[in-house]
Design an enzyme around this catalytic site. Sequence first.
Site, PDB file in Angstrom:
ATOM      1  N   HIS A  11      43.339  35.809  38.471  1.00 32.38           N
ATOM      2  CA  HIS A  11      44.135  36.977  38.672  1.00 32.38           C
ATOM      3  C   HIS A  11      43.248  38.061  37.942  1.00 32.38           C
ATOM      4  CE1 HIS A  11      47.763  35.336  40.139  1.00 32.38           C
ATOM      5  NE2 HIS A  11      47.879  34.651  38.791  1.00 32.38           N
TER       6      HIS A  11
HETATM    7 ZN   LIG Z   1      49.957  30.358  38.490  1.00 32.96          ZN
END
Ligand SMILES: [Zn+2]
Length: 361
Positions: free
Chosen positions: A134
Site C-alpha cells: 500500500h
Molecule cells: Zn491486506
Amino acid sequence: MTAAGFVWDPRVVAHVYRDDHPLRPIRLVGVHDTLERLGAFARKDARVLAPRAATRAEIERIHDSDYVEAVSRASGDPDDDYGDWGLSAWGDTPPFEGMHEVSLLTTGGTLTAMEEVIAGRLRVAFNGSGGLHHAMRRYASGFCIYNDPAIVCGLLADRGMKVAYVDIDAHHGDGVQAAFYETDQVLTISLHQYGFVPELGHLFFPGTGTAEERGRGRGAGYSINVALPPYTDDTAYVRAFDGVVPPLLERYQPDVLVTQQGIDSHFEDPLTQLMVSTRAREHIVRQFATTTSPWVAMGGGGYSLDAVRRAWSMEFLIMLGADIPKELHDAEPPQWSGVRRAQVDAAVDAAITGALDAAWI
Ligand SMILES: [Zn+2]
C-alpha cells in the site's frame, strides 16, 4: 531445480508498530519455528537467506527523496507530527522508533530474494516480512512504509525484464498498481475484497481496485483487478484465480514472477470478510510453482497469527516441493450452499468477466 530460499532475520520480527496494532511482525516466528520443527530447513534444497539493508537509491526507485527523509526523521523522533506523510500516532501507520532502519531490512529481504532467483541460485525465495503493497510514492498507507514489491518490480523492469506481479492479499495492491499504471513492462494482477461492508458501515480498505482501473497509455490493459465480493469462499476464489491469472500469465509470458501472498483473505482473519482457507491457497501456490520463470515471493497482510503460521509454512513447503502435513490445513473450510452460493458465484463471475475484458488486446 526446486531450491527455495526463506529470508530470515530475528531483527525484522522484533519491532512493534503500536501495542494495539493488528500487524504484529512477531507472527513470522511461528512460521519459522514450524518450518524448523518440520525439518524444512534441513532439506538439501532449502536455504535460509539473511536480508541485507536496501540502499537509499533502491528505495528512491519508487519513493520521493523527501518522503524517505521524513521517515528517517520519524525513525529517530517518532513523537513529532508526520501527518503529511501518511504517518499518525493513532492511525493505520504510526511512526515508531527505528522504523526507517527496520524498513530498509524488510525491503532488503525482498531484494536479497530477487538477487538469488535472478542469478539462478534459487528457483524461488520467500520474504515473509515484505509485501508492503500500500505504500505510495510520497506517503505511508495501510501499515506499509516502503513498498518493497514495487521496488523489486521496478528494479527488474530496469533490467529490461517483463515482470508479472500477482497479489493475492485480501486488499487491493494499490501502491504497486499506481507505480506501474502507465507501463506495459510490469503486469499487475490483484485479487481482493471490494465494496461496502455492512457491518463496518464503509468501503473496504483501500476503496480502489475495480476492473475499470486498467492502466493508462502504454499501460492500458496491464493493470488487472479482480474485485471480489465480501464472503467469497474457496470454491469461488479458486474459480476467480483460475479464470484470470493462468490465462493472462500464459499470454504475457513474463521473464519473472513476483507474488504478494498476504493471508488476510483467510476466513479466520479479523480484518477482512473473505473466506479463503488453506485448501484454496494450496491450489494457488501450486499454480505459481508451475511457472518456469524465476519467482520472488513475499508475505503481506495476515492478522490471525495461527492462519499466518499454518498457511505460510505450507506455502514454503510447496516451494520446496515437500509434502504438506495435515496439521497445517484447516479442518473444515467454510463453504456456501443454496441461495448464498448462487449470489457469491454470480458476483465472482462478474469480477472474472470484468478483469478479462480489461486486459490488453
Ligand atoms: Zn491486506
